[in-house]
Enzyme design. Structure first.
Site, PDB file in Angstrom:
ATOM      1  N   CYS A   1       1.211  -0.939  -0.064  1.00  0.00           N
ATOM      2  CA  CYS A   1       0.109  -0.134   0.109  1.00  0.00           C
ATOM      3  C   CYS A   1       0.965   1.698  -0.486  1.00  0.00           C
ATOM      4  O   CYS A   1       2.273   0.907   0.353  1.00  0.00           O
ATOM      5  CB  CYS A   1      -1.148  -0.056   1.019  1.00  0.00           C
ATOM      6  SG  CYS A   1      -2.339  -1.264   1.412  1.00  0.00           S
TER       7      CYS A   1
ATOM      8  N   ARG B   1       2.261   1.355  -5.774  1.00  0.00           N
ATOM      9  CA  ARG B   1       2.193   0.440  -4.967  1.00  0.00           C
ATOM     10  C   ARG B   1       1.104  -0.093  -3.877  1.00  0.00           C
ATOM     11  O   ARG B   1       1.135  -1.106  -3.962  1.00  0.00           O
ATOM     12  CB  ARG B   1       2.671   0.867  -3.754  1.00  0.00           C
ATOM     13  CG  ARG B   1       4.626   1.747  -4.162  1.00  0.00           C
ATOM     14  CD  ARG B   1       4.494   2.173  -2.039  1.00  0.00           C
ATOM     15  NE  ARG B   1       4.424   1.663  -0.723  1.00  0.00           N
ATOM     16  CZ  ARG B   1       5.232   0.851  -0.764  1.00  0.00           C
ATOM     17  NH1 ARG B   1       6.207   0.555  -1.559  1.00  0.00           N
ATOM     18  NH2 ARG B   1       5.027  -0.374   0.009  1.00  0.00           N
TER      19      ARG B   1
ATOM     20  N   TRP C   1      -3.847  -1.207  -1.163  1.00  0.00           N
ATOM     21  CA  TRP C   1      -3.322  -3.037  -1.824  1.00  0.00           C
ATOM     22  C   TRP C   1      -4.595  -4.144  -1.006  1.00  0.00           C
ATOM     23  O   TRP C   1      -3.472  -4.423  -0.332  1.00  0.00           O
ATOM     24  CB  TRP C   1      -2.462  -3.049  -2.153  1.00  0.00           C
ATOM     25  CG  TRP C   1      -2.320  -4.668  -3.436  1.00  0.00           C
ATOM     26  CD1 TRP C   1      -2.336  -4.412  -5.134  1.00  0.00           C
ATOM     27  CD2 TRP C   1      -1.807  -5.762  -3.117  1.00  0.00           C
ATOM     28  NE1 TRP C   1      -2.096  -5.882  -5.619  1.00  0.00           N
ATOM     29  CE2 TRP C   1      -1.683  -6.703  -4.552  1.00  0.00           C
ATOM     30  CE3 TRP C   1      -1.748  -6.060  -1.643  1.00  0.00           C
ATOM     31  CZ2 TRP C   1      -1.488  -8.131  -4.064  1.00  0.00           C
ATOM     32  CZ3 TRP C   1      -1.259  -7.240  -2.079  1.00  0.00           C
ATOM     33  CH2 TRP C   1      -1.192  -9.020  -2.998  1.00  0.00           C
TER      34      TRP C   1
ATOM     35  N   ASN D   1      -0.125   0.581   6.213  1.00  0.00           N
ATOM     36  CA  ASN D   1       0.593  -0.829   5.093  1.00  0.00           C
ATOM     37  C   ASN D   1       1.462  -2.090   5.577  1.00  0.00           C
ATOM     38  O   ASN D   1       1.972  -1.873   6.922  1.00  0.00           O
ATOM     39  CB  ASN D   1       1.925  -0.441   4.286  1.00  0.00           C
ATOM     40  CG  ASN D   1       2.496  -1.300   3.242  1.00  0.00           C
ATOM     41  OD1 ASN D   1       1.208  -2.033   3.105  1.00  0.00           O
ATOM     42  ND2 ASN D   1       3.260  -0.695   2.568  1.00  0.00           N
ATOM     43  N   GLY D   2       0.495  -3.623   5.278  1.00  0.00           N
ATOM     44  CA  GLY D   2       1.133  -4.396   6.211  1.00  0.00           C
ATOM     45  C   GLY D   2       0.071  -5.435   6.764  1.00  0.00           C
ATOM     46  O   GLY D   2      -1.431  -5.374   6.154  1.00  0.00           O
TER      47      GLY D   2
ATOM     48  N   GLU E   1      12.116 -14.615 -17.927  1.00  0.00           N
ATOM     49  CA  GLU E   1      11.579 -13.356 -17.366  1.00  0.00           C
ATOM     50  C   GLU E   1      10.821 -12.924 -18.972  1.00  0.00           C
ATOM     51  O   GLU E   1       9.589 -11.977 -18.248  1.00  0.00           O
ATOM     52  CB  GLU E   1      13.008 -12.343 -18.007  1.00  0.00           C
ATOM     53  CG  GLU E   1      13.335 -10.916 -17.170  1.00  0.00           C
ATOM     54  CD  GLU E   1      11.744 -10.493 -16.467  1.00  0.00           C
ATOM     55  OE1 GLU E   1      12.023 -11.672 -15.064  1.00  0.00           O
ATOM     56  OE2 GLU E   1      11.986  -9.208 -16.112  1.00  0.00           O
TER      57      GLU E   1
ATOM     58  N   LYS F   1       7.328 -10.823 -17.549  1.00  0.00           N
ATOM     59  CA  LYS F   1       7.177  -9.727 -18.643  1.00  0.00           C
ATOM     60  C   LYS F   1       5.377  -9.184 -19.206  1.00  0.00           C
ATOM     61  O   LYS F   1       5.258  -8.461 -18.932  1.00  0.00           O
ATOM     62  CB  LYS F   1       8.218  -8.910 -19.478  1.00  0.00           C
ATOM     63  CG  LYS F   1       9.702  -8.444 -18.788  1.00  0.00           C
ATOM     64  CD  LYS F   1       8.900  -7.140 -17.335  1.00  0.00           C
ATOM     65  CE  LYS F   1       9.851  -7.380 -15.908  1.00  0.00           C
ATOM     66  NZ  LYS F   1       9.441  -8.038 -15.711  1.00  0.00           N
TER      67      LYS F   1
ATOM     68  N   GLU G   1       2.846 -10.413 -17.068  1.00  0.00           N
ATOM     69  CA  GLU G   1       2.460  -8.692 -16.060  1.00  0.00           C
ATOM     70  C   GLU G   1       2.029  -8.054 -16.240  1.00  0.00           C
ATOM     71  O   GLU G   1       1.242  -7.313 -15.181  1.00  0.00           O
ATOM     72  CB  GLU G   1       4.441  -8.778 -15.639  1.00  0.00           C
ATOM     73  CG  GLU G   1       4.710  -9.131 -14.372  1.00  0.00           C
ATOM     74  CD  GLU G   1       6.040  -8.758 -13.935  1.00  0.00           C
ATOM     75  OE1 GLU G   1       5.865  -7.545 -12.798  1.00  0.00           O
ATOM     76  OE2 GLU G   1       6.604  -8.299 -14.655  1.00  0.00           O
TER      77      GLU G   1
ATOM     78  N   HIS H   1       8.733 -32.615 -23.825  1.00  0.00           N
ATOM     79  CA  HIS H   1       8.554 -33.241 -22.728  1.00  0.00           C
ATOM     80  C   HIS H   1       6.999 -32.697 -22.023  1.00  0.00           C
ATOM     81  O   HIS H   1       6.628 -33.224 -21.303  1.00  0.00           O
ATOM     82  CB  HIS H   1       9.762 -33.250 -21.828  1.00  0.00           C
ATOM     83  CG  HIS H   1      10.919 -33.916 -22.183  1.00  0.00           C
ATOM     84  ND1 HIS H   1      11.473 -34.937 -21.452  1.00  0.00           N
ATOM     85  CD2 HIS H   1      11.944 -33.412 -22.300  1.00  0.00           C
ATOM     86  CE1 HIS H   1      12.068 -35.333 -22.494  1.00  0.00           C
ATOM     87  NE2 HIS H   1      12.998 -33.962 -22.634  1.00  0.00           N
TER      88      HIS H   1
ATOM     89  N   LYS I   1       4.612  -3.057  -6.627  1.00  0.00           N
ATOM     90  CA  LYS I   1       6.187  -2.738  -6.925  1.00  0.00           C
ATOM     91  C   LYS I   1       6.698  -3.283  -5.979  1.00  0.00           C
ATOM     92  O   LYS I   1       7.780  -3.977  -6.934  1.00  0.00           O
ATOM     93  CB  LYS I   1       5.916  -1.255  -7.429  1.00  0.00           C
ATOM     94  CG  LYS I   1       7.617  -1.068  -7.559  1.00  0.00           C
ATOM     95  CD  LYS I   1       7.676  -1.530  -8.843  1.00  0.00           C
ATOM     96  CE  LYS I   1       9.450  -1.843  -9.000  1.00  0.00           C
ATOM     97  NZ  LYS I   1       9.887  -2.227 -10.572  1.00  0.00           N
TER      98      LYS I   1
HETATM   99  C1  AGP Z   1       9.536  -8.474 -11.451  1.00  0.00           C
HETATM  100  O1  AGP Z   1       8.721  -7.213 -12.516  1.00  0.00           O
HETATM  101  C2  AGP Z   1       8.001  -7.946 -10.865  1.00  0.00           C
HETATM  102  N1  AGP Z   1       7.749  -7.269 -10.624  1.00  0.00           N
HETATM  103  C3  AGP Z   1       8.439  -8.842  -9.416  1.00  0.00           C
HETATM  104  O2  AGP Z   1       8.237 -10.548  -9.803  1.00  0.00           O
HETATM  105  C4  AGP Z   1       9.211  -8.462  -8.766  1.00  0.00           C
HETATM  106  O3  AGP Z   1      10.586  -8.828  -9.483  1.00  0.00           O
HETATM  107  C5  AGP Z   1       9.417  -9.395  -7.524  1.00  0.00           C
HETATM  108  O4  AGP Z   1       8.415  -8.887  -6.531  1.00  0.00           O
HETATM  109  C6  AGP Z   1      10.910  -8.996  -6.462  1.00  0.00           C
HETATM  110  O5  AGP Z   1      10.779  -8.039  -5.919  1.00  0.00           O
HETATM  111  P1  AGP Z   1      12.331  -6.648  -5.745  1.00  0.00           P
HETATM  112  O6  AGP Z   1      13.038  -7.230  -7.046  1.00  0.00           O
HETATM  113  O7  AGP Z   1      11.985  -5.684  -5.367  1.00  0.00           O
HETATM  114  O8  AGP Z   1      12.513  -8.238  -4.119  1.00  0.00           O
END
Ligand code: AGP
Length: 608
Positions: free
Chosen positions: A2, A27, A74, A100-101, A480, A484, A487, A503, A603
């Site tokens: 959050c 966030r 969030w 936040n938490g 990766e 992307k 996401e 496989h 994020k």
């Molecule tokens: C990556 O594009 C994502 N936002 C997510 O997988 C991110 O890499 C992951 O949450 C780890 O975050 P950090 O690198 O801040 O620890």
């Protein structure tokens, strides 16, 4: 997860809070809420939806005053509703709390409070905190907050105001990040630095169990037992401008384009033509030679960086490496022998699972080193040594420039360790450094001209499925690239080792689903990749190749291709990832999504 922002000073607080929320919205953006104190009363406006959709004129006359709190949510506990938006208050709105938490014992506390006659109006764990503070309040707000948080188990970054003390904000932190911005005649709290940078570059990071009391003129800090403590004031080198979009439509595109600068800032001070310099590693040569194993712990994209780090460290520095999902490592009771280095990789430095994994490893006696982008973040403060990436603020939820900067640091670390351990002769050190120096400009060449990748994104903007295949050091890039796309465009994409296709995934090949091959030229698995491409084409599949410049052989075997410059095998991932970042970005935009705020994502995942 959050966003939190608070202000106390002499200026009208609403514009400051709104601007801060917009900096923090990445966030979390299910709902928003703002509370101010004016003429002895707390006024609150909140609703579901994004900050950019707030009807500012409608709330401006309602939210007067020079002190306030604001929150973008969030959802963790409680559905996305107006009632569950923060701030949460006690029964007569004399105390307002943003959080936040996760309060892990909130049900038990809620039950105790209900038995005392307190009435609840939301499903949130945060509301428990407001009632706890009310229950403890005897005229001193800081003492009441301290009493409340001593009863809490779990993570929190809290902002609290009370109509009886209209010139005070109390802030508290445990696990979830919280910074205090130190201004002149005004003070701030925020989840992270970009939200206050416009007003001050002097910040204090609250540690776990610490409390801050802010008034316009000063800030005092306290430990959980109520004793006043001294805190270091950090000066942030980023400016607010850096943290904004600088003319790009989205942070994600800006940050993909910034990779040249991000990597240059990360490597330039750390190498000469024949030596890598890593004094911040804080290890003697003898200690470096004593390293028996490196265990890399991370999440998401940072975990993918770890997989590439494994290739680098094993191949060049001849150090055994294993790469673990932090969330798995922390619950596995892992064996951590003497001579083990735990390497945590994290852009935010706040990922709860990675932080917990590092703590577990430290408890078992390992030396903890972290590769982190955010200065002073939680992981950095719990590490024995920190190798910062200098990528600058990464605002887009999808990690891009931080990822390539992590790889650059891993490469530097590899060369540094390899040389000290006597497995990397001087000439090879020079060659490796030379190759790395070329890389930023090679990346820039791919972001300068995005015509081809935009054309490909238009061709596949409607795709619902995709397969990403790579071998060797490019296998993590397949993972990766798939992440992307998932996401930011919400298409289902899977990354796989290309040899594994036979496989199972080969059953998915059809005329609609694009199969992306990272097929850069190398002397290891290139011919195998060609065979894999043939297998897909034989079944009528669509092949997109990420290919090396000048490699016409493979171009003839693909339906579409994106070209990357040539480099050494071990540095290829830093190049091959760029077209995949751009492809995901442009597909998302063509589908009408906001790649900076993908649904359900945040994020920094600061909860388990
Ligand atoms: C990556 O594009 C994502 N936002 C997510 O997988 C991110 O890499 C992951 O949450 C780890 O975050 P950090 O690198 O801040 O620890």
């Amino acid at each position: 997860m959050c966003g939190i922002i608070g202000y106390v000073g002499s200026r009208e607080t609403l514009p400051i809070l709104l601007k801060g929320l917009s900096c923090l919205e990445y966030r979390g953006y299910d709902s928003w809420g703002i509370a101010t104190i004016h003429k002895g009363a707390i006024a609150i406006e909140k609703d579901i939806g994004k900050v950019k959709d707030i009807d500012v004129p409608a709330i401006s006359s309602l939210l007067k005053g020079t002190i306030g709190l604001a929150h973008s949510r969030w959802a963790t506990h409680g559905k996305v509703t107006r009632e569950n938006a923060h701030p949460q208050t006690d029964a007569d709105a004399g105390i307002a709390v943003i959080h936040n938490g996760i309060i892990e014992n909130y049900a038990e506390l809620k039950n105790e409070l209900e038995n005392k006659g307190y009435l609840f109006s939301s499903e949130t764990d945060t509301e428990v905190v407001a009632h706890l503070i009310r229950d403890s309040y005897k005229g001193n707000l800081r003492e009441a907050v301290l009493c409340a948080i001593r009863q809490i188990e779990g993570s929190y970054a809290l902002g609290v105001i009370c109509r009886d003390v209209p010139d005070r904000i109390i802030a508290a932190r445990n696990e979830s990040p919280l910074v205090v911005g130190i201004g002149n005649g005004e003070q701030f709290i925020a989840s992270d630095v970009p939200a206050v940078l416009e007003h001050t570059n002097r910040v204090v990071y609250l540690e776990n169990g610490e409390v801050a009391e802010l008034s316009a003129e000063r800030v005092s800090f306290f430990s959980l037992d109520g004793k006043e403590i001294e805190k270091e004031v950090h000066t942030i080198t980023w400016n607010a401008e850096q943290a904004q979009k600088q003319g790009y439509p989205h942070f994600m595109l800006k940050e993909i384009a910034e990779q040249q600068i991000a990597i240059e800032q990360t490597i330039n001070e750390r190498m000469t033509d024949d030596e890598v310099l890593l004094p911040e590693l804080l290890m003697s040569e003898a200690e470096v030679k004593d390293i028996k194993r490196v265990i890399i712990v991370a999440c998401g994209t940072s975990w993918h960086a770890g997989l590439i780090g494994e290739f680098m460290l094993e191949e060049i520095a001849k150090i055994p490496v294993e790469v673990e999902y932090a969330s798995e490592f922390r619950y596995r009771d892992p064996i951590v022998e003497k001579g083990t280095i735990i390497l945590g990789i994290s852009q935010s430095g706040e990922t709860a699972d990675t932080l917990a994994a590092l703590r577990e490893a430290k408890r078992k006696g390992a030396r903890v080193i972290s590769i982190v982008n955010v200065q002073g973040s939680s992981i950095t403060r719990e590490s024995d040594a920190v190798l910062y990436t200098h990528a600058g603020p990464e605002i887009g939820v999808a990690s891009t420039k931080a990822f390539s900067s992590q790889l650059a640091v891993l490469y530097l670390l590899t060369v540094f360790l390899g040389k000290i351990r006597g497995v990397l002769p001087l000439q090879q050190v020079k060659n490796r450094i030379r190759d790395l120096r070329l890389l930023p400009l090679q990346i820039q060449s791919m972001v300068d001209d995005t015509t081809e990748v935009e054309r490909l994104a238009a061709r596949f903007s409607a795709t619902q499925h995709a397969l990403y295949l790579g071998r060797g050091i490019n296998y993590p890039i397949a993972l990766e690239g798939a992440l992307k796309l998932k996401e930011v465009s919400y298409a289902h994409a899977e990354g796989y080792p290309a040899a594994e296709m036979k496989h199972g995934p080969i059953a998915l090949i059809d005329k609609k689903m694009p199969v992306v091959f990272i097929a850069t030229k190398d002397d290891r698995t290139y011919k195998k990749i060609i065979s894999n491409i043939e297998e897909v084409r034989a079944r009528g599949g669509i092949v997109i190749g990420i290919v090396s410049k000048g490699d016409n052989e493979i171009v003839a075997k693909t339906d579409y291709h994106l070209i990357v410059p040539k480099s050494s095998y071990i540095l290829t991932p830093l190049l091959a990832v760029v077209p995949l970042q751009l492809l995901a970005y442009f597909i998302a935009v063509k589908r009408g999504f906001d790649p900076d705020k993908p649904k359900n994502l945040a994020k920094s995942v600061t909860v388990e």
